[in-house]
Design an enzyme around this catalytic site. Structure first.
Site, PDB file in Angstrom:
ATOM      1  N   ASP A 306      44.693  44.268  19.490  1.00 39.77           N
ATOM      2  CA  ASP A 306      44.688  43.957  20.915  1.00 39.77           C
ATOM      3  C   ASP A 306      46.147  43.823  21.371  1.00 39.77           C
ATOM      4  O   ASP A 306      47.076  43.811  20.558  1.00 39.77           O
ATOM      5  CB  ASP A 306      43.867  42.698  21.202  1.00 39.77           C
ATOM      6  CG  ASP A 306      43.369  42.675  22.647  1.00 39.77           C
ATOM      7  OD1 ASP A 306      43.964  43.368  23.497  1.00 39.77           O
ATOM      8  OD2 ASP A 306      42.408  41.955  22.943  1.00 39.77           O
ATOM      9  N   GLU A 499      39.864  37.695  31.727  1.00 38.88           N
ATOM     10  CA  GLU A 499      40.325  37.016  30.508  1.00 38.88           C
ATOM     11  C   GLU A 499      40.506  35.506  30.720  1.00 38.88           C
ATOM     12  O   GLU A 499      39.747  34.887  31.448  1.00 38.88           O
ATOM     13  CB  GLU A 499      41.593  37.697  29.980  1.00 38.88           C
ATOM     14  CG  GLU A 499      41.341  39.165  29.609  1.00 38.88           C
ATOM     15  CD  GLU A 499      42.485  39.806  28.846  1.00 38.88           C
ATOM     16  OE1 GLU A 499      42.971  39.223  27.872  1.00 38.88           O
ATOM     17  OE2 GLU A 499      42.876  40.932  29.226  1.00 38.88           O
TER      18      GLU A 499
HETATM   19  C1  BGC Z   1      42.351  42.621  26.295  1.00 44.71           C
HETATM   20  C2  BGC Z   1      41.671  43.878  25.846  1.00 44.71           C
HETATM   21  C3  BGC Z   1      42.248  45.065  26.549  1.00 44.71           C
HETATM   22  C4  BGC Z   1      43.745  45.101  26.372  1.00 44.71           C
HETATM   23  C5  BGC Z   1      44.411  46.259  27.093  1.00 44.71           C
HETATM   24  C6  BGC Z   1      43.857  42.732  26.262  1.00 44.71           C
HETATM   25  O1  BGC Z   1      44.447  41.637  26.870  1.00 44.71           O
HETATM   26  O2  BGC Z   1      41.937  41.545  25.485  1.00 44.71           O
HETATM   27  O3  BGC Z   1      40.284  43.775  26.074  1.00 44.71           O
HETATM   28  O4  BGC Z   1      41.638  46.224  26.084  1.00 44.71           O
HETATM   29  O5  BGC Z   1      44.300  43.912  26.866  1.00 44.71           O
HETATM   30  O6  BGC Z   1      44.411  46.076  28.453  1.00 44.71           O
HETATM   31  C1  BGC Z   2      47.816  43.657  31.259  1.00 38.92           C
HETATM   32  C2  BGC Z   2      46.442  43.647  30.651  1.00 38.92           C
HETATM   33  C3  BGC Z   2      46.492  42.925  29.371  1.00 38.92           C
HETATM   34  C4  BGC Z   2      47.146  41.554  29.545  1.00 38.92           C
HETATM   35  C5  BGC Z   2      47.305  40.863  28.221  1.00 38.92           C
HETATM   36  C6  BGC Z   2      48.350  42.265  31.384  1.00 38.92           C
HETATM   37  O1  BGC Z   2      49.629  42.276  31.906  1.00 38.92           O
HETATM   38  O2  BGC Z   2      47.765  44.254  32.510  1.00 38.92           O
HETATM   39  O3  BGC Z   2      45.967  44.928  30.443  1.00 38.92           O
HETATM   40  O4  BGC Z   2      45.205  42.782  28.909  1.00 38.92           O
HETATM   41  O5  BGC Z   2      48.385  41.648  30.154  1.00 38.92           O
HETATM   42  O6  BGC Z   2      47.710  39.537  28.399  1.00 38.92           O
END
Ligand code: BGC
Ligand code: BGC
Length: 609
Positions: A306, A499
């Site tokens: 991830d 998230e």
């Molecule tokens: C998320 C994932 C996602 C990745 C890319 C992460 O923060 O947990 O689900 O695919 O970012 O955006």
């Molecule tokens: C991104 C997401 C990613 C996240 C992780 C963001 O800045 O846009 O895709 O999942 O950071 O913390």
């Protein structure tokens, strides 16, 4: 004649990578497969290509950088990057499909200029449609798809998503999320299909098949990435990236079946989870990533980390890389410090701390997927799909998803469906006329946002469109002006989030929403509440004021599907993918609990008489 010559020249150029390095010292030639030959078997092509690669080229394949973090586009070529991604909302300057295709094709050109011309695999979170792209169709988030209990519909939606994604030159989506969500306080509750392993199992295979097709490499299909392995939905307190404290038997019984199904369906990749199992970070768990997923389940694709997931391991950066790669991570979503990552892994191999066999295994897995899914043969955007992005046909599929995902929870006095002879319907609520709210997180931007963020039909517009000629539809965000109408619809619920930003200790309705419902009630008209939310919410404050109640989840751009059900063109058939808690004290509450008294049980859903 000139053109003919030119064509021949171009054709020749295409084959240069395959033949020019025939004399290269690293590659055995005679009697062996040429990796550029599409007629050769995937495993032979992998072996041949691997045998020609330098360590630098191998480490490059294992590196995934974020598009916005690229110091310069040529880094793709000079560092041999295997993958680039768009994080949530990471779009090209102009957010339209052609600009996306131009961007990814430009990156691909860099990759194809390398010595071995290994195509780049571009990844994106297309988790409910091609959701970063303005104008793409947006499907209900998985929590609603779980309520349909219809894997064929999930497959069809995934197929549409794949077509839209492939039009922009992207070969890979970080979906489906098959988290089995045990605690609704988690901000990612809506990303999973529901609270039971049965739902994950039922929908995982369908989603994978819809995205990838049955024969890998068909045009219009992309590589799937079930996530997040393993136990992401089981963390204590529903903490995002938290700790899943369960026995191995429970971990396997609840969280593994979805992956078994996804792997059986041929999922090309799997993403590791930020979360821990009994205190051990999944990104460092050799047992689960290598022994269970690759060994026991026989997963032959590659595991991607991830976003900066390996940085959370306990050592310095070098130790983090060492632990993660040795545990079985094959590609690292770095996503910004990719130069540092490459240097670290290079040092680790040099010092023998990451064995060459592990590197070769990781790279073989990545190449296997690139060959299997036809990236060498079709590395560029399939621009014939661009005209279908957000098309009426695609929106029709999403509208069906909306209809089937709605769950009718209450219908006192049979107020629903509408009779069709109402003179006035009053629509109210903050989420009634808001595309952003009904799409939720992971839409246009990472967190999503309120307002007209993309093209679609709001729930209010859908009702107004559907209302018969004799019915007036009025609207107020706060519920005022309802007196004198025949029935009122209150569209209430949550604001978008994604998230950890969506973790909540309290799932009560907002004061504004409660006031809206009370105001409608006081106007003396029957009230139907439509809840637009990423999870069940605590309804104590409004339940008695509502004659009808529908859980609409996060339906996406096709709000007209809600009107289809309200007007009785389609009867509701959705059933709950989550037990509906009576109050916060009940959470976590899941089907199969010893003590089980939710407001509405898992699987509950009314229909019309
Ligand atoms: C998320 C994932 C996602 C990745 C890319 C992460 O923060 O947990 O689900 O695919 O970012 O955006
Ligand atoms: C991104 C997401 C990613 C996240 C992780 C963001 O800045 O846009 O895709 O999942 O950071 O913390």
């Amino acid at each position: 004649m000139r053109t003919l010559l030119l064509c021949a020249l171009l054709l020749g150029l295409l084959f240069i990578p395959a033949c020019i390095f025939d004399n290269n010292a690293t590659g055995p030639r005679d009697g062996r497969t040429d990796y550029m030959n599409p007629a050769a078997g995937v495993e032979e092509r992998v072996a041949d290509l691997l045998s020609r690669m330098t360590l630098q080229e191998k480490i490059g394949q294992m590196t995934q950088a974020e598009r916005g973090a690229l110091y310069q586009v040529s880094d793709i070529r000079t560092l041999f990057l295997g993958s680039v991604l768009s994080g949530g909302g990471s779009s090209p300057g102009a957010n339209n499909a052609s600009a996306w295709a131009d961007m990814t094709d430009g990156f691909q050109q860099q990759a194809l200029q390398t010595r071995l011309a290994i195509p780049l695999i571009y990844g994106i979170d297309a988790v409910h449609g091609h959701n970063n792209v303005y104008g793409a169709v947006i499907f209900p988030h998985n929590i609603g798809m779980g309520c349909t209990r219809d894997p064929d519909l999930v497959r069809e939606a995934a197929e549409v998503t794949a077509a839209e994604v492939s039009g922009t030159g992207i070969h890979w989506t970080f979906s489906p999320c098959i988290a089995v969500v045990r605690d609704e306080r988690w901000g990612r509750t809506y990303e999973g299909f529901g609270e039971t392993p049965e739902l994950a199992e039922m929908m995982a295979a369908a989603a994978v098949e819809g995205l990838q097709g049955v024969i890998p490499g068909e045009p219009g299909r992309i590589v799937a990435c079930p996530k997040h392995f393993l136990g992401d939905g089981g963390t204590l307190g529903g903490d995002d990236q938290g700790n899943t404290v369960v026995s191995e038997a429970e971990l396997r019984a609840i969280h593994l079946p979805g992956y078994e199904a996804a792997v059986r369906a041929g999922a090309g990749t799997v993403m590791a989870s930020y979360s821990s199992w009994n205190g051990v970070k999944m990104h460092g768990s050799r047992y689960l990533l290598t022994d269970v997923l690759k060994g026991e389940l026989g997963f032959d694709g590659f595991v991607v980390s991830d976003w900066a997931g390996i940085d959370q391991l306990s050592g310095g950066y070098e130790e983090d890389v060492e632990q993660a790669i040795n545990a079985g991570i094959d590609m690292v979503m770095v996503p910004t410090r990719y130069r540092e990552f490459i240097t670290a892994l290079d040092t680790l191999v040099d010092q023998g701390r990451v064995p060459m066999e592990r590197i070769d295994d990781a790279v073989s897995r990545i190449l296997r997927i690139k060959f299997r899914f036809g990236l060498f043969e079709a590395p560029f955007a399939d621009r014939t799909e661009i005209m279908h992005i957000g098309s009426a046909a695609h929106r029709e599929v999403a509208r069906r998803c909306v209809r089937q995902s709605l769950v009718l929870l209450k219908n006192d006095g049979g107020r629903l469906p509408f009779t069709g002879s109402e003179t006035r319907i009053h629509v109210a609520g903050r989420n009634a006329d808001d595309i952003g709210a009904q799409c939720g997180g992971w839409t246009i931007s990472w967190q999503g946002g309120r307002g007209p963020i993309t093209i679609g039909t709001t729930i209010y517009r859908g009702i107004a469109q559907r209302a018969p000629a004799g019915t007036v539809v009025t609207y107020s965000p706060d519920g005022s002006g309802a007196a004198g109408s025949d029935i009122a619809v209150a569209v209430i619920g949550e604001d978008p989030y994604a998230e950890g930003a969506g973790d909540r200790a309290d799932l009560s309705l907002s004061d504004a929403d409660v006031t809206t419902v009370k105001r409608l009630k006081q106007a003396g008209v029957p009230v139907v509440a439509v809840l637009v939310s990423g999870r069940p919410m605590i309804l104590e404050e409004i339940l008695d004021d509502c004659d009808g109640l529908i859980a609409a989840w996060l339906p996406g751009t096709e709000g007209r599907g809600v009107a289809d059900v309200l007007f009785g063109d389609v009867a509701p058939t959705g059933t709950l993918s989550h037990s509906w808690p009576l109050n916060m004290a009940q959470i976590p509450v899941n089907e199969g609990d010893g003590v089980y008294n939710p407001l509405f049980p898992y699987g509950f859903g009314l229909t019309y008489e």
